[in-house]
Design an enzyme around this catalytic site. Structure first.
Site, PDB file in Angstrom:
ATOM      1  N   ASP A 105       0.861  -1.189   0.000  1.00 49.17           N
ATOM      2  CA  ASP A 105       0.000   0.000   0.000  1.00 49.17           C
ATOM      3  C   ASP A 105       0.892   1.232   0.000  1.00 49.17           C
ATOM      4  O   ASP A 105       2.027   1.190   0.477  1.00 49.17           O
ATOM      5  CB  ASP A 105      -0.886   0.051   1.249  1.00 49.17           C
ATOM      6  CG  ASP A 105      -2.042  -0.943   1.222  1.00 49.17           C
ATOM      7  OD1 ASP A 105      -2.163  -1.716   0.251  1.00 49.17           O
ATOM      8  OD2 ASP A 105      -2.819  -0.948   2.191  1.00 49.17           O
ATOM      9  N   ASP A 134      -6.479  -5.184   8.714  1.00 44.84           N
ATOM     10  CA  ASP A 134      -5.152  -5.045   8.126  1.00 44.84           C
ATOM     11  C   ASP A 134      -4.095  -5.112   9.211  1.00 44.84           C
ATOM     12  O   ASP A 134      -4.326  -4.673  10.341  1.00 44.84           O
ATOM     13  CB  ASP A 134      -5.010  -3.704   7.387  1.00 44.84           C
ATOM     14  CG  ASP A 134      -5.629  -3.720   5.998  1.00 44.84           C
ATOM     15  OD1 ASP A 134      -5.902  -4.820   5.467  1.00 44.84           O
ATOM     16  OD2 ASP A 134      -5.813  -2.628   5.427  1.00 44.84           O
TER      17      ASP A 134
END
Length: 167
Positions: A105, A134
């Protein structure tokens, strides 16, 4: 029971496959959700969340409900950016509503591009994400932050963005 040990616990979708994943699969819904966030389509992403979704970024406070997720992300629109690269995404063989992801990310704040590895777990029920969890490594986040800031002045210091060939 002996046969279970040899069976995979997860089926990975090929992230570079030319054949599309069924659009109603939990993997496709999870992937679309993150891609909509990257495209800054918050309304589209929110539409994929259950009203009572739980968003847990491990080691950070848990956010509850679609409205809570919206309160977290809406102020960031236009002020920051997000990118996602999938290294792997797959549904659990025994519960196809559970999706595991390995991703890179990037959080983007102007010229600062903070890249880091993320492991994610989504649970999809009745076509909606009910759990988004996450995890990331704080050490990787710190190194990524240093490289992102130094990379403003010295672009060579930035982490390179993964390509499909590195998957």
């Amino acid at each position: 029971m002996a046969g279970l040990a040899s069976q995979p616990s997860c089926i990975l979708d090929n992230v570079t496959a030319t054949a599309p994943i069924p659009t109603d699969s939990a993997s496709a819904i999870s992937r679309e959700f993150l891609e909509l966030l990257a495209a800054e389509d918050l309304d589209g992403a929110l539409a994929l969340l259950d009203e009572q979704v739980v968003y847990s970024n491990v080691s950070l406070p848990t956010v509850r409900g679609r409205s809570g997720v919206e309160r977290l992300f809406r102020p960031l629109l236009g002020r920051s950016g997000f990118r996602v690269h999938f290294h792997a995404i797959g549904a659990d063989v025994y519960d196809p509503g559970v999706v595991l992801t390995e991703r890179t990310d990037a959080l983007i704040f102007g010229p600062v591009h903070l890249q880091f590895w993320v492991y994610g777990r989504f649970e999809v029920r009745n076509g909606r994400i009910v759990l988004w969890r996450d995890s990331f490594d704080w050490g990787d986040m710190i190194v990524g932050s240093i490289r992102a800031v130094v990379g403003v002045a010295l672009p060579r210091a930035r982490r390179t963005w993964p390509t499909d060939s590195s998957s």
